[in-house]
Design an enzyme around this catalytic site. Structure first.
Site, PDB file in Angstrom:
ATOM      1  N   LYS A 152      -4.324  -9.846  -7.220  1.00  0.00           N
ATOM      2  CA  LYS A 152      -5.593 -10.273  -6.614  1.00  0.00           C
ATOM      3  C   LYS A 152      -6.735  -9.339  -7.016  1.00  0.00           C
ATOM      4  CE  LYS A 152      -5.808  -7.830  -2.295  1.00  0.00           C
ATOM      5  NZ  LYS A 152      -6.233  -7.655  -0.996  1.00  0.00           N
ATOM      6  N   LYS A 201     -11.291  -4.176  -5.058  1.00  0.00           N
ATOM      7  CA  LYS A 201     -12.196  -3.093  -5.439  1.00  0.00           C
ATOM      8  C   LYS A 201     -11.488  -1.748  -5.479  1.00  0.00           C
ATOM      9  CE  LYS A 201     -13.570  -3.612  -0.716  1.00  0.00           C
ATOM     10  NZ  LYS A 201     -14.468  -4.311   0.159  1.00  0.00           N
ATOM     11  N   LYS A 223       0.833  -1.216   0.000  1.00  0.00           N
ATOM     12  CA  LYS A 223       0.000   0.000   0.000  1.00  0.00           C
ATOM     13  C   LYS A 223       0.861   1.255   0.000  1.00  0.00           C
ATOM     14  CE  LYS A 223      -4.373  -1.754   1.344  1.00  0.00           C
ATOM     15  NZ  LYS A 223      -5.360  -2.029   2.337  1.00  0.00           N
TER      16      LYS A 223
HETATM   17  P1  AMP Z   1     -11.078  -6.251   2.207  1.00  0.00           P
HETATM   18  O1  AMP Z   1     -12.020  -5.986   1.109  1.00  0.00           O
HETATM   19  O2  AMP Z   1      -9.657  -6.023   1.824  1.00  0.00           O
HETATM   20  O3  AMP Z   1     -11.472  -5.608   3.493  1.00  0.00           O
HETATM   21  O4  AMP Z   1     -11.138  -7.828   2.454  1.00  0.00           O
HETATM   22  C1  AMP Z   1     -12.174  -8.466   3.167  1.00  0.00           C
HETATM   23  C2  AMP Z   1     -11.947  -9.958   3.180  1.00  0.00           C
HETATM   24  O5  AMP Z   1     -11.972 -10.494   1.856  1.00  0.00           O
HETATM   25  C3  AMP Z   1     -10.605 -10.377   3.782  1.00  0.00           C
HETATM   26  O6  AMP Z   1     -10.771 -11.559   4.532  1.00  0.00           O
HETATM   27  C4  AMP Z   1      -9.752 -10.632   2.568  1.00  0.00           C
HETATM   28  O7  AMP Z   1      -8.712 -11.559   2.816  1.00  0.00           O
HETATM   29  C5  AMP Z   1     -10.764 -11.206   1.585  1.00  0.00           C
HETATM   30  N1  AMP Z   1     -10.385 -10.926   0.198  1.00  0.00           N
HETATM   31  C6  AMP Z   1     -10.218  -9.707  -0.388  1.00  0.00           C
HETATM   32  N2  AMP Z   1      -9.854  -9.820  -1.682  1.00  0.00           N
HETATM   33  C7  AMP Z   1      -9.792 -11.157  -1.935  1.00  0.00           C
HETATM   34  C8  AMP Z   1      -9.473 -11.932  -3.109  1.00  0.00           C
HETATM   35  N3  AMP Z   1      -9.174 -11.349  -4.264  1.00  0.00           N
HETATM   36  N4  AMP Z   1      -9.498 -13.285  -2.992  1.00  0.00           N
HETATM   37  C9  AMP Z   1      -9.819 -13.887  -1.829  1.00  0.00           C
HETATM   38  N5  AMP Z   1     -10.125 -13.219  -0.697  1.00  0.00           N
HETATM   39  C10 AMP Z   1     -10.110 -11.872  -0.733  1.00  0.00           C
END
Ligand code: AMP
Ligand code: TRP
Length: 327
Positions: free
Chosen positions: A192, A195, A110
């Protein structure tokens, strides 16, 4: 078992969040005591718009409900409404070596992505996450692969604290999904799905319209050659599509390889688009219904806050006592 997990309110949820994290939560809520948190204090470590943040918090809450988290079975709440999270994060910071925070992959990534916005909060992000988890005496933390390192650091911090001040915290364990721990971007299958990433076409939101899903899947980047085989090294694009297909259809990757043998990429994509449109349709419908029920959603968050606060306060009281702070 006590289960805790969180999601940042940074926009719509996508199928990576669902397959990596939320799908596990839905299973876990059946037989465990689950707490799911909307981590707004984490969301403000990267650039954000205050007016949008308010909206996103409500969006994430309705999204949780729309995909099948049951407020009768689990607790939902907004992180910033329970001040013990920030308080414990500060205290944990005083026992965590700086180097541990600097070596975190997410911090490094980041910081590279937003060189103009490397704030101390971004570095301290894992301390707040550790506070979230440890306040609730959590046993299990279901997350995607990218968050594993933070949960491991949380275990170390808990061990360190317990060793120094006496046992207060449980050491939580991470749980990753067997398949789908890292869903990749449709536009760049080496990265990965995210959003907050530049190319929105790489990311399928849980509430995308059928037209959007169709467009994004059909324009997904594929690999050279024609064969539909699972090989993340040589065929990252097709392997990602097969993973998504498998998780939404319940078919194994082997079965899919067989089904699509001697058929082209376009056929795989067309078929996957149909599967996704059908699988996501109930979510979209439920989300629309809930968007008119703001009072109901807010009531759930309020109730969740009350229940979570009792646990958080009790842990904090113990922490303050052990550290010799005023009660
Ligand atoms: P975040 O949107 O970064 O707050 O992520 C929320 C949850 O979704 C966390 O447990 C992340 O590890 C999971 N996550 C986010 N992006 C991915 C992805 N591309 N593949 C699998 N898990 C994800
Ligand atoms: N850092 C997590 C993410 O970006 C979100 C999060 C915050 C979290 N606190 C947590 C996840 C506690 C699990 C447990 O995805």
């Amino acid at each position: 078992m006590r289960v805790f997990s969180g999601i940042r309110p940074t926009g719509e949820l996508h199928i990576g969040n669902y397959l990596g994290a939320i799908k596990q939560w839905i299973e876990l809520q059946k037989n465990n005591e689950c707490i799911f948190c909307i981590v707004d204090l984490h969301a403000i470590t990267t650039p954000f718009d205050p007016a949008k943040l308010q909206k996103n918090i409500f969006e994430v809450a309705t999204a949780y409900l729309a995909v099948g988290l049951d407020p009768e079975k689990c607790i939902f709440f907004i992180q910033s409404q329970i001040k013990e999270h920030s308080e414990l994060a500060w205290l944990l910071g005083t026992i965590t070596p700086l180097g541990e925070l600097q070596r975190m992959t997410q911090f490094k990534e980041k910081a590279k992505k937003h060189p103009e916005y490397i704030n101390a909060g971004l570095l301290n992000y894992p301390l707040l996450m550790a506070a979230d988890i440890l306040l609730y005496q959590t046993d299990l933390v279901p997350v995607g692969k990218d968050q594993q390192q933070h949960v491991e650091l949380t275990r170390e911090i808990a061990r360190h604290f317990n060793g120094k001040f006496g046992k207060v915290f449980k050491e939580p364990k991470v749980i990753l999904p067997k398949v789908g721990e890292k869903i990749m971007s449709l536009q760049n299958p080496k990265k990965k799905m995210s959003k907050t990433d530049g190319d929105l076409r790489g990311c399928i939101d849980l509430f995308d319209t059928p037209e959007e899903i169709q467009k994004k899947i059909m324009s997904a980047v594929t690999d050279t050659g024609k064969a539909i085989i699972y090989d993340p090294q040589k065929k990252p694009g097709i392997s990602n599509l097969l993973t998504i297909y498998s998780l939404f259809s319940g078919k194994t990757i082997k079965e899919l390889e067989k089904k699509f043998k001697n058929r082209g990429y376009a056929e795989l994509k067309k078929s996957l688009a149909v599967i996704l449109i059908n699988s996501l349709e109930p979510f979209r419908r439920k989300k629309k219904e809930l968007s008119f029920r703001e009072v109901y959603v807010k009531e759930i968050l309020k109730k969740g806050r009350g229940r979570a606060e009792t646990v958080a306060q009790s842990t904090m009281q113990e922490v303050r006592k052990r550290m010799g702070l005023q009660q």
